[in-house]
Design a protein around this motif. Structure first.
Motif, PDB file in Angstrom:
ATOM      1  N   GLU A   1       0.824  -1.212   0.000  1.00  0.00           N
ATOM      2  CA  GLU A   1       0.000   0.000   0.000  1.00  0.00           C
ATOM      3  C   GLU A   1       0.861   1.267   0.000  1.00  0.00           C
ATOM      4  O   GLU A   1       0.380   2.349  -0.364  1.00  0.00           O
ATOM      5  N   LEU A   2       2.127   1.121   0.433  1.00  0.00           N
ATOM      6  CA  LEU A   2       2.961   2.307   0.543  1.00  0.00           C
ATOM      7  C   LEU A   2       3.270   2.931  -0.814  1.00  0.00           C
ATOM      8  O   LEU A   2       3.360   4.154  -0.937  1.00  0.00           O
TER       9      LEU A   2
ATOM     10  N   ARG B   1      -0.141   9.090  -3.964  1.00  0.00           N
ATOM     11  CA  ARG B   1      -1.132  10.038  -3.422  1.00  0.00           C
ATOM     12  C   ARG B   1      -0.455  11.243  -2.772  1.00  0.00           C
ATOM     13  O   ARG B   1      -0.867  12.382  -2.951  1.00  0.00           O
ATOM     14  N   VAL B   2       0.583  10.955  -1.998  1.00  0.00           N
ATOM     15  CA  VAL B   2       1.279  12.032  -1.299  1.00  0.00           C
ATOM     16  C   VAL B   2       1.940  12.991  -2.283  1.00  0.00           C
ATOM     17  O   VAL B   2       1.885  14.214  -2.138  1.00  0.00           O
ATOM     18  N   GLU B   3       2.567  12.447  -3.322  1.00  0.00           N
ATOM     19  CA  GLU B   3       3.250  13.282  -4.308  1.00  0.00           C
ATOM     20  C   GLU B   3       2.276  14.195  -5.044  1.00  0.00           C
ATOM     21  O   GLU B   3       2.638  15.303  -5.442  1.00  0.00           O
TER      22      GLU B   3
ATOM     23  N   LEU C   1      -0.092  18.052   0.412  1.00  0.00           N
ATOM     24  CA  LEU C   1       0.904  17.882   1.462  1.00  0.00           C
ATOM     25  C   LEU C   1       2.305  18.216   0.976  1.00  0.00           C
ATOM     26  O   LEU C   1       3.243  18.262   1.756  1.00  0.00           O
ATOM     27  N   ASN C   2       2.435  18.420  -0.328  1.00  0.00           N
ATOM     28  CA  ASN C   2       3.762  18.616  -0.891  1.00  0.00           C
ATOM     29  C   ASN C   2       4.333  20.005  -0.635  1.00  0.00           C
ATOM     30  O   ASN C   2       4.819  20.675  -1.531  1.00  0.00           O
ATOM     31  N   GLY C   3       4.267  20.447   0.594  1.00  0.00           N
ATOM     32  CA  GLY C   3       5.064  21.583   1.000  1.00  0.00           C
ATOM     33  C   GLY C   3       6.494  21.121   1.226  1.00  0.00           C
ATOM     34  O   GLY C   3       7.386  21.914   1.485  1.00  0.00           O
ATOM     35  N   LEU C   4       6.681  19.798   1.111  1.00  0.00           N
ATOM     36  CA  LEU C   4       8.003  19.199   1.323  1.00  0.00           C
ATOM     37  C   LEU C   4       8.484  18.581   0.014  1.00  0.00           C
ATOM     38  O   LEU C   4       8.825  17.408  -0.051  1.00  0.00           O
ATOM     39  N   GLU C   5       8.476  19.370  -1.062  1.00  0.00           N
ATOM     40  CA  GLU C   5       8.823  18.816  -2.373  1.00  0.00           C
ATOM     41  C   GLU C   5      10.232  18.230  -2.420  1.00  0.00           C
ATOM     42  O   GLU C   5      10.532  17.373  -3.238  1.00  0.00           O
TER      43      GLU C   5
ATOM     44  N   HIS D   1      10.626  10.752  -1.272  1.00  0.00           N
ATOM     45  CA  HIS D   1       9.994   9.505  -0.861  1.00  0.00           C
ATOM     46  C   HIS D   1       9.393   9.666   0.537  1.00  0.00           C
ATOM     47  O   HIS D   1       9.813   9.021   1.492  1.00  0.00           O
ATOM     48  N   HIS D   2       8.381  10.505   0.637  1.00  0.00           N
ATOM     49  CA  HIS D   2       7.781  10.835   1.921  1.00  0.00           C
ATOM     50  C   HIS D   2       7.372   9.594   2.709  1.00  0.00           C
ATOM     51  O   HIS D   2       7.679   9.464   3.900  1.00  0.00           O
TER      52      HIS D   2
END
Length: 243
Positions: free
Chosen positions: A51-52, A58-60, A64-68, A72-73
């Motif tokens: 699932e990761l 999804r995260v990319e 939430l991508n204030g951490l571009e 690999h969050h």
């Protein structure tokens, strides 16, 4: 009363009642603890890890991508979970060594005890929170598999914590951990967060599970039962793959 709440209560009962399973604490390690560890690891590798990759997508693509700069969050969250619990384990062992040298017994200091318990309370609350996730609740079978894996994982964690903290764990620690599961479920039922955030939480949980199982299975002094561990992992893997 819905099924996820019943399972959250049952997980709390595991922490409260695990001390009565004294036969599991023998050396060589009782095979059922190794089976429980194998099941937890199988669930992590077969169900959570696949699932990761979807969660990473999804995260990319999310807000939430204030951490571009982090490519690999999700995987970094797994590493964070693994590293935090590795550090906690080293801290507990060091504290026990210092306590023994000072003649205070084979247990951790009060400060380390509370740090350990608060950390595992947050860990348990996370599990309770994820149990209340609508996607988990929508599939009874998925929820059942999650509950079984986490219940067995709690048994393994309980014996590891009792070994470090002795009587103070039975008097205080196990009650805090039991209550934290219910609290986590209550927060999860009352709040909703994004699928991306859920993916990050599951990633952190996966890293924690792997470390907490390996630290119980690998030390030579435990004389662990490899075939029991392998059987638990193998049987549960087959169940997860065919059902």
């Amino acid at each position: 009363m819905n099924l996820s709440l019943l399972f959250a209560i049952a997980l709390a009962i595991v922490h409260i009642g695990a001390k009565n399973l004294l036969f599991l604490g023998s050396v060589p390690r009782n095979r059922w603890l190794s089976v429980a560890g194998g099941v937890s690891v199988a669930y992590t590798f077969i169900h959570i890890f696949p699932e990761l990759s979807a969660g990473q997508v999804r995260v990319e693509d999310s807000a939430l991508n204030g951490l571009e700069f982090l490519e690999h969050h999700v995987y970094l969250m797994s590493l964070l979970g693994f590293s935090i619990f590795y550090g906690l384990e080293k801290l507990a062992k060091t504290s026990r060594q210092q306590q023994r040298k000072s003649g205070r017994g084979d247990t951790t200091s009060d400060r380390v005890f509370w740090l350990h318990i608060i950390s595992f309370a947050l860990y348990n609350a996370l599990i309770g929170y994820l149990m209340a996730d609508p996607e988990q609740e929508s599939s009874v079978l998925s929820l059942c598999f999650f509950f079984i894996a986490m219940a067995l994982h709690f048994v393994v964690n309980d014996f590891g914590l009792r070994e470090h903290h002795k009587r103070v764990y039975d008097h205080k620690g196990r009650w805090v951990l039991a209550g934290s599961v219910i609290l986590g479920w209550a927060i999860g039922s009352a709040t909703r967060i994004s699928h991306e955030a859920i993916a990050l939480l599951f990633a952190f949980l996966a890293g924690g599970i792997i470390l907490n199982i390996l630290k119980e299975e690998l030390p030579e002094e435990r004389e662990t039962q490899f075939w029991a561990f392998a059987a638990g992992a193998g049987v549960y893997s087959v169940l997860l793959l065919i059902i």
